[in-house]
Design a protein around this motif. Structure first.
Motif, PDB file in Angstrom:
ATOM      1  N   TRP A  21      35.495  48.547  61.817  1.00 27.15           N
ATOM      2  CA  TRP A  21      35.842  48.880  60.426  1.00 27.15           C
ATOM      3  C   TRP A  21      36.125  47.621  59.613  1.00 27.15           C
ATOM      4  O   TRP A  21      35.907  47.589  58.395  1.00 27.15           O
ATOM      5  N   LEU A  22      36.588  46.549  60.290  1.00 28.21           N
ATOM      6  CA  LEU A  22      36.840  45.301  59.565  1.00 28.21           C
ATOM      7  C   LEU A  22      35.528  44.681  59.089  1.00 28.21           C
ATOM      8  O   LEU A  22      35.464  44.117  57.991  1.00 28.21           O
ATOM      9  N   ILE A  23      34.481  44.790  59.899  1.00 24.26           N
ATOM     10  CA  ILE A  23      33.165  44.279  59.492  1.00 24.26           C
ATOM     11  C   ILE A  23      32.654  45.053  58.281  1.00 24.26           C
ATOM     12  O   ILE A  23      32.156  44.466  57.309  1.00 24.26           O
ATOM     13  N   VAL A  24      32.793  46.379  58.330  1.00 27.26           N
ATOM     14  CA  VAL A  24      32.360  47.217  57.200  1.00 27.26           C
ATOM     15  C   VAL A  24      33.155  46.874  55.947  1.00 27.26           C
ATOM     16  O   VAL A  24      32.599  46.729  54.850  1.00 27.26           O
ATOM     17  N   ALA A  25      34.475  46.721  56.107  1.00 25.13           N
ATOM     18  CA  ALA A  25      35.321  46.381  54.965  1.00 25.13           C
ATOM     19  C   ALA A  25      34.965  45.005  54.409  1.00 25.13           C
ATOM     20  O   ALA A  25      34.962  44.800  53.183  1.00 25.13           O
ATOM     21  N   SER A  26      34.647  44.055  55.277  1.00 29.71           N
ATOM     22  CA  SER A  26      34.279  42.704  54.828  1.00 29.71           C
ATOM     23  C   SER A  26      32.971  42.723  54.047  1.00 29.71           C
ATOM     24  O   SER A  26      32.836  42.030  53.026  1.00 29.71           O
ATOM     25  N   LEU A  27      32.006  43.517  54.525  1.00 35.35           N
ATOM     26  CA  LEU A  27      30.741  43.647  53.792  1.00 35.35           C
ATOM     27  C   LEU A  27      30.962  44.267  52.423  1.00 35.35           C
ATOM     28  O   LEU A  27      30.398  43.814  51.420  1.00 35.35           O
ATOM     29  N   GLY A  28      31.789  45.312  52.373  1.00 38.68           N
ATOM     30  CA  GLY A  28      32.101  45.939  51.087  1.00 38.68           C
ATOM     31  C   GLY A  28      32.824  44.989  50.156  1.00 38.68           C
ATOM     32  O   GLY A  28      32.524  44.933  48.948  1.00 38.68           O
ATOM     33  N   LEU A  29      33.763  44.217  50.697  1.00 38.48           N
ATOM     34  CA  LEU A  29      34.494  43.253  49.879  1.00 38.48           C
ATOM     35  C   LEU A  29      33.575  42.149  49.378  1.00 38.48           C
ATOM     36  O   LEU A  29      33.711  41.679  48.235  1.00 38.48           O
ATOM     37  N   ALA A  30      32.613  41.747  50.213  1.00 37.95           N
ATOM     38  CA  ALA A  30      31.659  40.720  49.805  1.00 37.95           C
ATOM     39  C   ALA A  30      30.770  41.214  48.660  1.00 37.95           C
ATOM     40  O   ALA A  30      30.504  40.473  47.699  1.00 37.95           O
ATOM     41  N   MET A  31      30.309  42.454  48.747  1.00 41.26           N
ATOM     42  CA  MET A  31      29.503  43.020  47.666  1.00 41.26           C
ATOM     43  C   MET A  31      30.310  43.118  46.378  1.00 41.26           C
ATOM     44  O   MET A  31      29.817  42.814  45.289  1.00 41.26           O
ATOM     45  N   LEU A  32      31.568  43.545  46.503  1.00 38.03           N
ATOM     46  CA  LEU A  32      32.441  43.629  45.326  1.00 38.03           C
ATOM     47  C   LEU A  32      32.650  42.254  44.710  1.00 38.03           C
ATOM     48  O   LEU A  32      32.606  42.099  43.482  1.00 38.03           O
ATOM     49  N   ALA A  33      32.869  41.251  45.557  1.00 34.36           N
ATOM     50  CA  ALA A  33      33.073  39.891  45.052  1.00 34.36           C
ATOM     51  C   ALA A  33      31.841  39.384  44.300  1.00 34.36           C
ATOM     52  O   ALA A  33      31.970  38.739  43.254  1.00 34.36           O
ATOM     53  N   LEU A  34      30.636  39.693  44.818  1.00 31.76           N
ATOM     54  CA  LEU A  34      29.406  39.263  44.138  1.00 31.76           C
ATOM     55  C   LEU A  34      29.253  39.943  42.782  1.00 31.76           C
ATOM     56  O   LEU A  34      28.863  39.307  41.799  1.00 31.76           O
ATOM     57  N   VAL A  35      29.563  41.237  42.726  1.00 30.54           N
ATOM     58  CA  VAL A  35      29.453  41.972  41.467  1.00 30.54           C
ATOM     59  C   VAL A  35      30.444  41.436  40.438  1.00 30.54           C
ATOM     60  O   VAL A  35      30.089  41.180  39.276  1.00 30.54           O
ATOM     61  N   VAL A  36      31.693  41.264  40.859  1.00 30.65           N
ATOM     62  CA  VAL A  36      32.715  40.757  39.941  1.00 30.65           C
ATOM     63  C   VAL A  36      32.383  39.339  39.496  1.00 30.65           C
ATOM     64  O   VAL A  36      32.534  38.994  38.320  1.00 30.65           O
ATOM     65  N   PHE A  37      31.906  38.520  40.432  1.00 34.38           N
ATOM     66  CA  PHE A  37      31.570  37.141  40.090  1.00 34.38           C
ATOM     67  C   PHE A  37      30.435  37.092  39.073  1.00 34.38           C
ATOM     68  O   PHE A  37      30.480  36.320  38.119  1.00 34.38           O
ATOM     69  N   ARG A  38      29.436  37.930  39.283  1.00 33.25           N
ATOM     70  CA  ARG A  38      28.290  37.927  38.361  1.00 33.25           C
ATOM     71  C   ARG A  38      28.715  38.325  36.955  1.00 33.25           C
ATOM     72  O   ARG A  38      28.239  37.752  35.970  1.00 33.25           O
ATOM     73  N   ARG A  39      29.598  39.295  36.856  1.00 27.78           N
ATOM     74  CA  ARG A  39      30.024  39.780  35.545  1.00 27.78           C
ATOM     75  C   ARG A  39      31.010  38.823  34.871  1.00 27.78           C
ATOM     76  O   ARG A  39      31.067  38.755  33.638  1.00 27.78           O
ATOM     77  N   ALA A  40      31.795  38.119  35.669  1.00 27.98           N
ATOM     78  CA  ALA A  40      32.844  37.277  35.094  1.00 27.98           C
ATOM     79  C   ALA A  40      32.424  35.825  34.953  1.00 27.98           C
ATOM     80  O   ALA A  40      33.166  35.023  34.371  1.00 27.98           O
ATOM     81  N   SER A  41      31.270  35.447  35.486  1.00 27.67           N
ATOM     82  CA  SER A  41      30.868  34.052  35.539  1.00 27.67           C
ATOM     83  C   SER A  41      30.848  33.387  34.161  1.00 27.67           C
ATOM     84  O   SER A  41      31.439  32.324  33.964  1.00 27.67           O
ATOM     85  N   ALA A  42      30.183  34.019  33.200  1.00 27.30           N
ATOM     86  CA  ALA A  42      30.076  33.419  31.868  1.00 27.30           C
ATOM     87  C   ALA A  42      31.442  33.350  31.183  1.00 27.30           C
ATOM     88  O   ALA A  42      31.777  32.350  30.537  1.00 27.30           O
ATOM     89  N   GLU A  43      32.224  34.403  31.329  1.00 28.16           N
ATOM     90  CA  GLU A  43      33.548  34.434  30.693  1.00 28.16           C
ATOM     91  C   GLU A  43      34.482  33.400  31.311  1.00 28.16           C
ATOM     92  O   GLU A  43      35.331  32.835  30.631  1.00 28.16           O
ATOM     93  N   MET A  44      34.330  33.144  32.613  1.00 23.78           N
ATOM     94  CA  MET A  44      35.178  32.147  33.263  1.00 23.78           C
ATOM     95  C   MET A  44      34.978  30.773  32.633  1.00 23.78           C
ATOM     96  O   MET A  44      35.935  30.025  32.432  1.00 23.78           O
ATOM     97  N   VAL A  45      33.722  30.435  32.343  1.00 24.07           N
ATOM     98  CA  VAL A  45      33.432  29.130  31.747  1.00 24.07           C
ATOM     99  C   VAL A  45      34.130  29.007  30.397  1.00 24.07           C
ATOM    100  O   VAL A  45      34.676  27.956  30.058  1.00 24.07           O
ATOM    101  N   ASP A  46      34.121  30.087  29.610  1.00 23.75           N
ATOM    102  CA  ASP A  46      34.790  30.063  28.294  1.00 23.75           C
ATOM    103  C   ASP A  46      36.303  29.884  28.438  1.00 23.75           C
ATOM    104  O   ASP A  46      36.924  29.136  27.691  1.00 23.75           O
ATOM    105  N   VAL A  47      36.892  30.570  29.412  1.00 16.79           N
ATOM    106  CA  VAL A  47      38.337  30.492  29.610  1.00 16.79           C
ATOM    107  C   VAL A  47      38.726  29.106  30.107  1.00 16.79           C
ATOM    108  O   VAL A  47      39.747  28.539  29.701  1.00 16.79           O
ATOM    109  N   LEU A  48      37.912  28.562  31.011  1.00  9.75           N
ATOM    110  CA  LEU A  48      38.211  27.242  31.555  1.00  9.75           C
ATOM    111  C   LEU A  48      38.061  26.147  30.507  1.00  9.75           C
ATOM    112  O   LEU A  48      38.713  25.121  30.572  1.00  9.75           O
TER     113      LEU A  48
END
Length: 261
Positions: A234-261
């Motif tokens: 279950w930890l492997i499954v959770a890690s895969l799910g967390l990795a997918m979530l991280a990629l989605v959040v990163f893709r959506r927040a990438s441009a905004e992060m540059v503006d904030v920084l």
């Protein structure tokens, strides 16, 4: 993003090499510092537990049993904690780079993960040398170690990227994470065995998702038994799910992060 990672693979590899070289450029001992710090911590704990407290480790007949146990747990913990800690401040520390250079931002966490993995491999080699000096030689189960390291890296990178994104917008995250990591260290059976805990307390400790991972490191390196696959599944499954979530959040927040920084 995956296509961009492949296109910039040489940039990633050269950045990992440069990162490691710059960190130890003016150091006399160079890359040895990557293994001296964790091994020194293990030596201190082993001295206190084995010599001062005369603690014994069930299941292994070796005078330095606790040192072996500590080194096995430290290997997994170091990879996890170092990756999370570096990813949390990654985007803040790389603000100038993100603003001035045009490159896929996803390369940054991959470079960080690659650097910590290389450091962990050096630590592993040092641990094998110490094991041999102490008269302990891991069995066939040690072949599971690369998979355990991959699981650890995936979990820590995904968690670290999410926390790193949050830290860009709420800088308190970067202050809280080191405290949580320190608490997690003592809530994970690295310097002690779960068997010494009362049953009621042990049930609460089992909620720690790192326990099956660290115990698996100890199993394959010290006890020559298979990893805790029942809990790791279950930890492997959770890690895969967390990795997918991280990629989605990163893709959506990438441009905004540059503006904030």
């Amino acid at each position: 993003m995956l296509a961009a990672v492949w296109a910039y693979r040489f940039f990633i590899l050269s950045s990992i090499s440069n990162d490691l070289r710059v960190r130890f450029l003016r150091s006399k001992l160079g890359a040895l510092w990557m293994v001296i710090h964790p091994l020194a911590q293990v030596l201190i704990f082993a001295l206190v537990l084995s010599e001062v407290l005369a603690a014994k480790l069930p299941g292994i007949d070796n005078k330095y049993a606790y040192a072996l146990y500590l080194m096995a747990g430290t290997l997994g913990w170091t990879l996890f904690a170092e990756t999370v800690s570096r990813c949390v401040v990654l985007f803040v520390d790389s603000a100038n780079l993100m603003k001035k250079m045009a490159f896929p931002r996803i390369c940054l966490p991959i470079i960080t993960a690659g650097t910590t993995l290389v450091q962990n491999v050096f630590l592993l080699l040092a641990i094998f040398l110490v094991f041999a000096a102490l008269g302990h030689f891991p069995g066939i189960q040690v072949l599971w170690l690369p998979l355990l390291m991959l699981i650890t890296l995936m979990l820590s990178s995904a968690l670290g990227v999410l926390l790193g994104i949050f830290n860009v917008f709420v800088r308190d995250v970067g202050q809280v994470v080191p405290v949580v990591i320190q608490a997690m260290f003592w809530l994970t059976p690295i310097v002690y065995s779960l068997d010494i805990l009362p049953p009621s307390t042990r049930a609460w400790f089992q909620l720690n998702p790192l326990i099956p991972l660290i115990v698996s490191y100890q199993n394959v390196l010290v006890f020559d038994t298979p990893p805790e696959w029942a809990s790791l599944g279950w930890l492997i499954v959770a890690s895969l799910g967390l990795a997918m979530l991280a990629l989605v959040v990163f893709r959506r927040a990438s441009a905004e992060m540059v503006d904030v920084l």
